[in-house]
Design an enzyme around this catalytic site. Sequence first.
Site, PDB file in Angstrom:
ATOM      1  N   GLY A  15     118.969 -31.831  62.720  1.00  0.00           N
ATOM      2  CA  GLY A  15     119.011 -32.451  61.382  1.00  0.00           C
ATOM      3  C   GLY A  15     117.667 -32.292  60.680  1.00  0.00           C
ATOM      4  N   ALA A  26     101.558 -26.354  57.808  1.00  0.00           N
ATOM      5  CA  ALA A  26     100.408 -26.550  58.695  1.00  0.00           C
ATOM      6  C   ALA A  26     100.413 -25.508  59.819  1.00  0.00           C
ATOM      7  CB  ALA A  26     100.450 -27.966  59.271  1.00  0.00           C
ATOM      8  N   ARG A  29      99.398 -22.003  58.293  1.00  0.00           N
ATOM      9  CA  ARG A  29      97.991 -21.869  57.883  1.00  0.00           C
ATOM     10  C   ARG A  29      97.032 -22.040  59.056  1.00  0.00           C
ATOM     11  NH1 ARG A  29      98.192 -23.854  51.559  1.00  0.00           N
ATOM     12  NH2 ARG A  29      99.414 -22.019  50.954  1.00  0.00           N
ATOM     13  N   ARG A  76     122.371 -26.736  63.908  1.00  0.00           N
ATOM     14  CA  ARG A  76     122.558 -27.216  65.285  1.00  0.00           C
ATOM     15  C   ARG A  76     123.287 -26.075  65.979  1.00  0.00           C
ATOM     16  NH1 ARG A  76     121.403 -32.724  64.720  1.00  0.00           N
ATOM     17  NH2 ARG A  76     122.183 -33.715  62.834  1.00  0.00           N
ATOM     18  N   ASP A 107     115.292 -34.397  69.741  1.00  0.00           N
ATOM     19  CA  ASP A 107     115.432 -34.249  71.193  1.00  0.00           C
ATOM     20  C   ASP A 107     116.399 -33.124  71.587  1.00  0.00           C
ATOM     21  OD1 ASP A 107     117.621 -35.695  70.351  1.00  0.00           O
ATOM     22  OD2 ASP A 107     117.734 -36.907  72.180  1.00  0.00           O
ATOM     23  N   THR A 130     112.376 -35.877  63.140  1.00  0.00           N
ATOM     24  CA  THR A 130     113.717 -36.479  63.024  1.00  0.00           C
ATOM     25  C   THR A 130     113.614 -37.803  62.294  1.00  0.00           C
ATOM     26  OG1 THR A 130     115.454 -37.647  64.238  1.00  0.00           O
ATOM     27  CG2 THR A 130     113.445 -37.257  65.440  1.00  0.00           C
ATOM     28  N   ASP A 132     115.475 -40.227  62.800  1.00  0.00           N
ATOM     29  CA  ASP A 132     115.932 -41.312  63.679  1.00  0.00           C
ATOM     30  C   ASP A 132     114.817 -41.961  64.510  1.00  0.00           C
ATOM     31  OD1 ASP A 132     118.453 -40.829  62.769  1.00  0.00           O
ATOM     32  OD2 ASP A 132     119.244 -40.007  64.641  1.00  0.00           O
ATOM     33  N   ASP A 134     113.900 -41.226  67.460  1.00  0.00           N
ATOM     34  CA  ASP A 134     114.433 -41.527  68.789  1.00  0.00           C
ATOM     35  C   ASP A 134     113.844 -40.610  69.859  1.00  0.00           C
ATOM     36  OD1 ASP A 134     115.647 -39.309  67.766  1.00  0.00           O
ATOM     37  OD2 ASP A 134     117.658 -39.801  68.435  1.00  0.00           O
ATOM     38  N   ARG A 159     121.387 -55.365  47.022  1.00  0.00           N
ATOM     39  CA  ARG A 159     121.211 -56.828  47.047  1.00  0.00           C
ATOM     40  C   ARG A 159     121.370 -57.435  45.649  1.00  0.00           C
ATOM     41  NH1 ARG A 159     119.698 -61.005  50.203  1.00  0.00           N
ATOM     42  NH2 ARG A 159     118.826 -59.997  52.015  1.00  0.00           N
ATOM     43  N   ARG A 167     128.704 -61.877  47.067  1.00  0.00           N
ATOM     44  CA  ARG A 167     129.472 -61.084  48.026  1.00  0.00           C
ATOM     45  C   ARG A 167     128.739 -60.938  49.358  1.00  0.00           C
ATOM     46  NH1 ARG A 167     131.335 -56.339  43.818  1.00  0.00           N
ATOM     47  NH2 ARG A 167     133.362 -57.236  43.380  1.00  0.00           N
ATOM     48  N   GLY A 175     121.374 -43.168  62.107  1.00  0.00           N
ATOM     49  CA  GLY A 175     120.846 -43.469  63.442  1.00  0.00           C
ATOM     50  C   GLY A 175     121.984 -43.386  64.439  1.00  0.00           C
ATOM     51  N   ARG A 176     122.177 -42.174  64.948  1.00  0.00           N
ATOM     52  CA  ARG A 176     123.324 -41.950  65.842  1.00  0.00           C
ATOM     53  C   ARG A 176     123.177 -42.725  67.147  1.00  0.00           C
ATOM     54  NH1 ARG A 176     125.243 -36.234  65.613  1.00  0.00           N
ATOM     55  NH2 ARG A 176     123.016 -35.823  65.746  1.00  0.00           N
ATOM     56  N   HIS A 257     123.678 -39.238  53.947  1.00  0.00           N
ATOM     57  CA  HIS A 257     122.664 -38.180  53.949  1.00  0.00           C
ATOM     58  C   HIS A 257     121.586 -38.331  52.873  1.00  0.00           C
ATOM     59  CE1 HIS A 257     125.577 -36.421  56.667  1.00  0.00           C
ATOM     60  NE2 HIS A 257     124.615 -35.618  57.078  1.00  0.00           N
ATOM     61  N   GLN A 259     119.518 -40.416  52.968  1.00  0.00           N
ATOM     62  CA  GLN A 259     118.331 -40.754  53.765  1.00  0.00           C
ATOM     63  C   GLN A 259     117.618 -39.535  54.334  1.00  0.00           C
ATOM     64  OE1 GLN A 259     119.752 -44.428  56.349  1.00  0.00           O
ATOM     65  NE2 GLN A 259     121.445 -43.197  55.625  1.00  0.00           N
TER      66      GLN A 259
HETATM   67  O1  F6P Z   1     119.095 -36.080  62.119  1.00  0.00           O
HETATM   68  C1  F6P Z   1     119.567 -37.266  62.633  1.00  0.00           C
HETATM   69  C2  F6P Z   1     120.837 -37.648  61.933  1.00  0.00           C
HETATM   70  O2  F6P Z   1     120.584 -37.855  60.563  1.00  0.00           O
HETATM   71  C3  F6P Z   1     121.521 -38.855  62.533  1.00  0.00           C
HETATM   72  O3  F6P Z   1     120.985 -40.068  62.099  1.00  0.00           O
HETATM   73  C4  F6P Z   1     122.945 -38.626  62.130  1.00  0.00           C
HETATM   74  O4  F6P Z   1     123.835 -39.234  63.011  1.00  0.00           O
HETATM   75  C5  F6P Z   1     123.084 -37.146  62.201  1.00  0.00           C
HETATM   76  O5  F6P Z   1     121.796 -36.618  62.028  1.00  0.00           O
HETATM   77  C6  F6P Z   1     124.036 -36.550  61.202  1.00  0.00           C
HETATM   78  O6  F6P Z   1     124.103 -35.188  61.437  1.00  0.00           O
HETATM   79  P1  F6P Z   1     124.865 -34.154  60.518  1.00  0.00           P
HETATM   80  O7  F6P Z   1     124.064 -33.997  59.269  1.00  0.00           O
HETATM   81  O8  F6P Z   1     124.908 -32.908  61.318  1.00  0.00           O
HETATM   82  O9  F6P Z   1     126.198 -34.739  60.226  1.00  0.00           O
END
Ligand code: F6P
Length: 327
Positions: A15, A26, A29, A76, A107, A130, A132, A134, A159, A167, A175-176, A257, A259
């Site tokens: 991702g 970086a 260069r 991927r 990872d 990443t 995440d 993680d 909010r 509501r 965050g998988r 996405h 994010q």
């Molecule tokens: O890169 C991490 C991540 O954004 C995870 O938080 C999310 O689950 C996953 O990638 C989504 O992947 P894709 O864009 O391949 O659906």
Amino acid sequence: MEKKVTRIGVLTSGGDSPGMNAAIRAVVRTGIHYKLEVFGIMRGYQGLIDDDIFQMESKSVANIIQRGGTILKTARCKEFFEPEGRKKAYDNLKKSGIDGLVIIGGDGSFRGAVKFSQEFDIPCVGVAGTIDKDINGTDFTIGFDTAVNTAVEAIDKVRDTMEAHDRIFVIEVMGRDAGYIALHSGIATGAENILIPERKTNMENLVESLMEKEKRKKLVNLIVVAEGDDFGGANKVQGVLQEKMPNAEIRVCILGHIQRGGSPSCLDRLIASRMGYHAVESLVEGRHNVFVGIVNNKMHYMPLENAVKSKGKVSEEWLKIMKILAS
Ligand code: F6P
């Protein structure tokens, strides 16, 4: 004695994350500074297999530090997890004379690099990129800060409308397997509940506390849930809550996405520049098959296989803060 590297390749894999371009800049260069030839590899490991490799100059990375995404594109790549795929990749590297690799990714990408460096004589250095966060062995990963800030900005807006309508909102962030984005954005926006994969979600308790609030006419409640929470994502949470609380207005907002994109924050640009620089120094100095992280504001080099064995753990301190502040 380790062979000296002379021609290095750089790729982004998995991702994308905001700041990857700053890391590529970086690497290119710093490589040129050390009189190395630097090659860009398109679409991560896929470009190695397809021989989509080109030489980069200092000007190839001009005007990219502020851009989200990755100029090298990413993928991927399932084929790289097969021995035949890795052999093709190796043959293409040999053909180009590339004798060292910088892998910017998470990872899964490091797992590929571990296998590759065990089978073939190509030193690899990882750079933790990443959203995440993680990866064990670094306080920062490239893109996390930007992603959290994006989530915070969006949640603040939700909010406003939530308060206006009395509501309940269930907001899903990325965050998988890791709850860092949920935890940080949830605390920073004063979320009443934060659901993360690192802690078992007790839906009964959540329903009970919301019903009790409903009785007190406290109709507003913000729940931030990580997409990888063990109970399920925002839709599942909303479904259960709505069933138990038919009179409440419960809405879902999945940030998705959004994010992953956008101009990287200053922090992400800085850590990407620092990690990219040190990744090349690692290759030059013979510190191979490690990934570059930052711990207590110092560079930290961890064997690639350790980075992939154990995921980062959310600290007890944060879990406690989350519980106390959200009550
Ligand atoms: O890169 C991490 C991540 O954004 C995870 O938080 C999310 O689950 C996953 O990638 C989504 O992947 P894709 O864009 O391949 O659906």
